[in-house]
Enzyme design. Structure first.
Site, PDB file in Angstrom:
ATOM      1  N   HIS A 147      -9.597  -2.148  10.255  1.00 44.01           N
ATOM      2  CA  HIS A 147      -8.934  -1.983   8.804  1.00 44.01           C
ATOM      3  C   HIS A 147      -8.486  -3.084   8.232  1.00 44.01           C
ATOM      4  O   HIS A 147      -7.883  -3.054   7.185  1.00 44.01           O
ATOM      5  CB  HIS A 147      -7.891  -0.748   8.941  1.00 44.01           C
ATOM      6  CG  HIS A 147      -8.631   0.577   9.251  1.00 44.01           C
ATOM      7  ND1 HIS A 147      -8.955   1.415   8.327  1.00 44.01           N
ATOM      8  CD2 HIS A 147      -8.853   1.107  10.407  1.00 44.01           C
ATOM      9  CE1 HIS A 147      -9.545   2.484   8.991  1.00 44.01           C
ATOM     10  NE2 HIS A 147      -9.358   2.273  10.426  1.00 44.01           N
ATOM     11  N   LYS A 194       0.843   2.158  -3.925  1.00 43.10           N
ATOM     12  CA  LYS A 194       0.511   1.731  -2.502  1.00 43.10           C
ATOM     13  C   LYS A 194       1.486   1.294  -1.717  1.00 43.10           C
ATOM     14  O   LYS A 194       2.610   0.935  -2.372  1.00 43.10           O
ATOM     15  CB  LYS A 194      -0.765   0.638  -2.635  1.00 43.10           C
ATOM     16  CG  LYS A 194      -0.206  -0.516  -3.719  1.00 43.10           C
ATOM     17  CD  LYS A 194      -1.577  -1.316  -4.080  1.00 43.10           C
ATOM     18  CE  LYS A 194      -2.456  -0.548  -4.986  1.00 43.10           C
ATOM     19  NZ  LYS A 194      -3.936  -0.301  -4.191  1.00 43.10           N
ATOM     20  N   THR A 207      -8.174   2.876  -1.100  1.00 44.37           N
ATOM     21  CA  THR A 207      -8.705   4.169  -1.228  1.00 44.37           C
ATOM     22  C   THR A 207      -8.207   5.075  -2.428  1.00 44.37           C
ATOM     23  O   THR A 207      -8.810   5.753  -2.662  1.00 44.37           O
ATOM     24  CB  THR A 207      -8.577   5.111   0.186  1.00 44.37           C
ATOM     25  OG1 THR A 207      -7.013   4.879   0.666  1.00 44.37           O
ATOM     26  CG2 THR A 207      -9.334   5.005   1.105  1.00 44.37           C
TER      27      THR A 207
HETATM   28  C1  26V Z   1      -0.460  -3.698   8.691  1.00 45.30           C
HETATM   29  C2  26V Z   1       0.663  -4.833   8.621  1.00 45.30           C
HETATM   30  C3  26V Z   1       1.904  -4.529   9.663  1.00 45.30           C
HETATM   31  C4  26V Z   1       2.461  -5.727   9.620  1.00 45.30           C
HETATM   32  C5  26V Z   1       2.876  -6.318   8.473  1.00 45.30           C
HETATM   33  C6  26V Z   1       1.720  -6.714   7.761  1.00 45.30           C
HETATM   34  C7  26V Z   1       0.624  -5.782   7.837  1.00 45.30           C
HETATM   35  C8  26V Z   1      -0.160  -5.773   6.866  1.00 45.30           C
HETATM   36  C9  26V Z   1      -1.352  -4.867   6.893  1.00 45.30           C
HETATM   37  C10 26V Z   1      -1.399  -3.802   7.674  1.00 45.30           C
HETATM   38  C11 26V Z   1      -2.472  -2.714   7.642  1.00 45.30           C
HETATM   39  C12 26V Z   1      -3.017  -2.270   8.923  1.00 45.30           C
HETATM   40  C13 26V Z   1      -4.268  -1.602   8.833  1.00 45.30           C
HETATM   41  C14 26V Z   1      -4.257  -0.810   7.553  1.00 45.30           C
HETATM   42  O1  26V Z   1      -3.623   0.038   7.331  1.00 45.30           O
HETATM   43  N1  26V Z   1      -5.360  -1.067   6.628  1.00 45.30           N
HETATM   44  C15 26V Z   1      -5.838  -0.339   5.530  1.00 45.30           C
HETATM   45  O2  26V Z   1      -6.854   0.543   5.893  1.00 45.30           O
HETATM   46  C16 26V Z   1      -7.309   1.415   4.742  1.00 45.30           C
HETATM   47  C17 26V Z   1      -8.226   2.236   5.256  1.00 45.30           C
HETATM   48  O3  26V Z   1      -9.409   1.843   5.937  1.00 45.30           O
HETATM   49  C18 26V Z   1      -7.662   0.420   3.586  1.00 45.30           C
HETATM   50  O4  26V Z   1      -8.352   1.253   2.671  1.00 45.30           O
HETATM   51  C19 26V Z   1      -6.906  -0.565   3.206  1.00 45.30           C
HETATM   52  O5  26V Z   1      -7.534  -1.320   2.426  1.00 45.30           O
HETATM   53  C20 26V Z   1      -6.195  -1.321   4.407  1.00 45.30           C
HETATM   54  O6  26V Z   1      -5.277  -2.202   4.105  1.00 45.30           O
END
Ligand code: 26V
Length: 810
Positions: free
Chosen positions: A359, A547, A655
């Site tokens: 993701h 978001k 999403t």
């Molecule tokens: C987590 C973290 C945690 C530490 C700090 C930086 C950071 C940056 C991003 C994330 C996201 C982790 C995964 C996530 O939530 N991804 C999201 O997943 C959605 C469903 O697939 C997608 O639509 C989003 O674009 C994506 O950001």
């Protein structure tokens, strides 16, 4: 489901009110009515739940299990009523009894067992699985505290614990007889058996009980009810003779012990700034996967009279990001240590069972664990990962000479860290990204060496959203209007929304769409007035960005534009502009300093702009606190503009973009994530695309050539905004917002906010002009709704089912 009429439902509510609460309707509180209604729906659901489980037990079906550390399911009463075919009846019955349905529904505390898109996606998928009659279930953790509750105090985010279980949660059932034991720490002893094979014994482990709480996942008018099973960590109560605890010393030791165990399912995202915090998160991950895998194997044995070597014929497990990827070594462990499999046989089974979804490509979000921590907490699991790594690296060395130099970038264990994404790729038969561009970036950049090794594993599954919650339930007026225009078939087949295209130029008809949007905007305006005391103009453009708060999502670009507009109005107080209301909703991770600064900036700008008489209702800035699923359901139906303005290449899919499109908002976005696929459908003429492309961004990252300071020096609009930050024009203290200023000018604007500023302004100017031409705007809006059926999660889940899971509808 049995069909209740308004009258019979009313009688049932009145009867239960007496039997359960001992009250008449005139004494009843909203909470009483909520519980009574939930219990009536539950009776309906439980019948079908039982029947569905019975059907699945016949052993004919292959089932999918969705393992996720997050399920952002939100409130369930309205969606359960909807899926049971009772929503309209219930609303009518409530009104006739003198209650506003919305007041009753909002008695339910949001189940916020997730952070953002990843957790909400899991919830949408469960809804689609059940609604399409697929045998598919979720496994997660029953955190006692979900994502923190956000308050804004003096413009700052303040986090409060989210004790969502304060009142009884009517949708869960505790299932003690399904509890399993999870083991941490301890020593692993190895023996050679007579036949030369090895036997492993674990000694001195810390044992924890995992008790499941089951939540029914109701399919839409189809009598299918699947299960979301959430595990809770508890102490194993030993029966020591008379059952009394002997000494008080032991008693206090036991309390500590109990506390440390219950912590495992205590919080979603424990603070991981310390070693203990990190270890706790790792414990949570293993707790989830060990309990789930044990449970899946138990049911496989019960339902299918097949050897475990044929597990993959009946079971497929989707791991939602890397968080549950310890499921891979856990299955290996059970197959070898408990079931006597050889390594090769266990590996053959395991690698046919797991599929992994990625993701994000953000490097800071790609999980790794310290080898030492893993070895200490999960000694046997560590041994297995080590062996997976050894064999994998040997394979590269001997069979892929071309990759020998890259081995440390591929190895599952490298430089003292265990790389979870690498483990997930090596141990799965499928690796998917969540939008076309995201999958391409995985293949060509982030995971290109793995793609060379296993091209057959990689595939794309563009995300989706359940149109039942996000259109039927959240925006009933729009849903009814659509049904009036094209008939009801779209509800079961959302792609049929495309029939709306025929009417997108019919001006009498699009006027009705306009009316619906206007009514929804009124509702939101009332909410804003109630919660913030601010009056917003319902005729203004509702420009929405909702978001998680993250630099890459660029809420900063949005607020910079607002500051620019404000400056313009101050310079020319009589300028004729289309009134705008900028609406934000966002939580920042508690330790993410810059993100919190941005929240403070938005609120500070709001407090200046909203009360400046020069601006005179032409500009309002609204920050709605505690953004969550329920708030999203209120905001989205009222949105005119959907801000999807991430730095290109950074947003895996998004999403929210799909949800707002489905509700008739026009996207203002970069060519990133699923925006690109929205663009494929509706084209430039029906959305507002601006800014750097992913290729351009990636080129800058690789070769340099971008200098934020040059833009600051040459563009007066940019200079003015940044200087206002630096000179404390928006701060009570002079130092406020300096970090933002420094990040842009001294760290060279890592997310290209300044670079995209001018194109963003131009896009906004186009929006302003387009909004003045009502017919064109409405035509664009209806066109977006018409094409949005492609983004129903029914479509996405169908693709997972046929291309990855190979499961059939029951
Ligand atoms: C987590 C973290 C945690 C530490 C700090 C930086 C950071 C940056 C991003 C994330 C996201 C982790 C995964 C996530 O939530 N991804 C999201 O997943 C959605 C469903 O697939 C997608 O639509 C989003 O674009 C994506 O950001």
């Amino acid at each position: 489901m049995t069909q209740l009429t308004v009258d019979t439902l009313k009688q049932e509510i009145l009867r239960k009110l007496i039997s359960d609460k001992g009250r008449e309707v005139k004494e009843a509180t909203s909470k009483d009515i909520y519980y009574v209604l939930a219990s009536i729906v539950n009776e309906e659901i439980k019948q079908q739940w039982f029947q569905t489980r019975k059907n699945y037990r016949d052993g004919k079906n292959k089932e999918v299990y969705y393992l996720s550390m997050e399920f952002l399911i939100g409130r369930m009463l309205a969606s359960n009523l909807l899926n049971c075919g009772m929503l309209d009846t219930a609303k009518e019955a409530l009104r006739e009894l003198g209650f506003e349905p919305e007041d009753i529904f909002s008695e339910e505390h949001d189940a916020a067992l997730g952070n953002g898109g990843l957790g909400r996606l899991a919830a949408c998928f469960l809804d689609s699985l059940a609604s399409l009659n697929f045998p598919g279930h979720g496994y997660g953790i029953r955190y006692r505290y979900g994502l923190f509750e956000q308050r804004i105090i003096h413009g700052n985010q303040v986090e409060l614990p989210d004790y969502w279980l304060k009142n009884p949660y009517p949708w869960e059932t505790r299932n003690e007889e399904e509890a399993v034991v999870i083991q941490f720490h301890g020593d692993v002893h190895m023996f050679k058996k007579n036949d030369g094979s090895l036997e492993f014994e674990y000694r001195n482990t810390d044992k924890v009980m995992a008790v499941p709480y089951d939540i029914p996942i109701v399919g839409y008018e189809n009598d299918t009810v699947n299960t979301l099973r959430l595990w809770s960590a508890e102490v194993i109560h030993q029966n020591n003779g008379d059952g009394l605890l002997e000494a008080s010393k032991e008693y206090y030791h036991d309390l500590d012990h109990q506390h440390s165990i219950e912590q495992i399912s205590g919080f979603l995202y424990p603070d991981d700034s310390s070693y203990e915090g990190k270890e706790l998160r790792l414990k949570q991950q293993y707790f989830l996967v060990s309990s789930s895998i044990q449970n899946i194997l138990k049911h496989f044995k019960q339902n299918h009279h097949l050897p475990l070597s044929r597990l993959a014929e009946k079971v497929v497990i989707q791991i939602n990001d890397t968080h549950p990827s310890l499921a891979i070594p856990e299955l290996m462990r059970i197959l070898m240590d408990d079931e006597g499999f050889s390594w090769d046989n266990a590996w053959a089974v395991t690698t046919n069972v797991f599929a992994y979804t990625n993701h994000t490509t953000l490097s800071e979000a790609l999980e790794t664990w310290s080898e030492e921590m893993m070895q200490n907490l999960l000694p046997r699991i560590y041994m297995i990962i080590d062996e997976i790594n050894e064999r994998f690296c040997k394979g590269i060395w001997f069979d892929h000479e071309e990759l020998r130099d890259s081995i440390s970038e591929l190895a599952v264990i490298a430089h003292g860290r265990v790389h979870m994404a690498r483990l997930a790729i090596v141990g799965s038969f499928s690796v998917n990204g969540v939008a076309r561009i995201h999958t391409e970036i995985l293949k060509k950049k982030e995971m290109r060496n793995f793609y060379t090794l296993y091209p057959e594993k990689f595939n794309n599954k563009t995300n989706g959203i359940t149109h039942r919650r996000w259109l039927l339930q959240a925006n009933p007026k729009l849903a009814d209007l659509i049904t009036d225009v094209i008939g009801p078939q779209w509800v079961k087949r959302p792609k049929q929304l495309i029939s709306l295209l025929k009417y997108s130029n019919d001006s009498a008809l699009v006027d009705k769409f306009d009316q619906v949007k206007h009514e929804n905007k009124k509702v939101l305006a009332n909410y804003i007035h109630q919660h913030l005391g601010i009056t917003v103009d319902e005729r203004s453009i509702f420009d929405v960005q909702i978001k998680r708060l993250h630099e890459y999502k660029r809420q900063l670009l949005n607020i910079f534009h607002v500051i620019y507009l404000y400056n313009e109005l101050k310079d020319n107080p009589n300028q004729d502009i289309t009134p705008r209301t900028f609406i934000f909703g966002a939580k920042a991770a508690p330790s993410y300093h810059l993100a919190k600064e941005v929240i403070k900036l938005i609120n500070t700008v709001a407090s200046i702009v909203n009360y400046d008489p020069d601006v005179r209702d032409r500009l309002k800035v609204i920050f709605l606190e505690n953004y969550n699923v329920s708030l999203a359901e209120k905001i989205i139906p009222a949105a005119d503009i959907s801000e999807q303005i991430s730095t290109a290449s950074k947003e895996a899919s998004g999403t929210g973009n799909m949800k707002m499109m489905m509700n008739g908002a026009l996207t203002l976005g970069t060519m990133d994530g699923a925006n690109i696929e929205i663009h494929d459908l509706v084209g430039d003429q029906n959305m507002f695309i601006f800014g750097l492309t992913a290729d351009e961004v990636l080129h800058y990252y690789q070769h340099g050539g971008y200098h934020a300071r040059d833009l600051y020096n040459t563009d007066d609009r940019i200079k003015r905004v940044l200087d206002q930050l630096n000179q404390g024009e928006f701060g009570v203290h002079n130092i406020e917002f300096k970090d933002i200023y420094y990040n842009i000018l001294y760290h060279n604007d890592p997310y290209f906010v300044l670079k995209d500023f001018e194109p963003y302004l131009e896009a906004h100017e186009l929006i302003e002009r387009a909004y003045r031409n009502r017919n064109t705007w409405l035509n664009m809006s209806v066109t977006n709704i018409a094409y949005s059926g492609k983004f129903s999660s029914d479509q996405t889940v169908q693709e997972y089912a046929t291309e990855i899971w190979k499961i059939k509808k029951v």
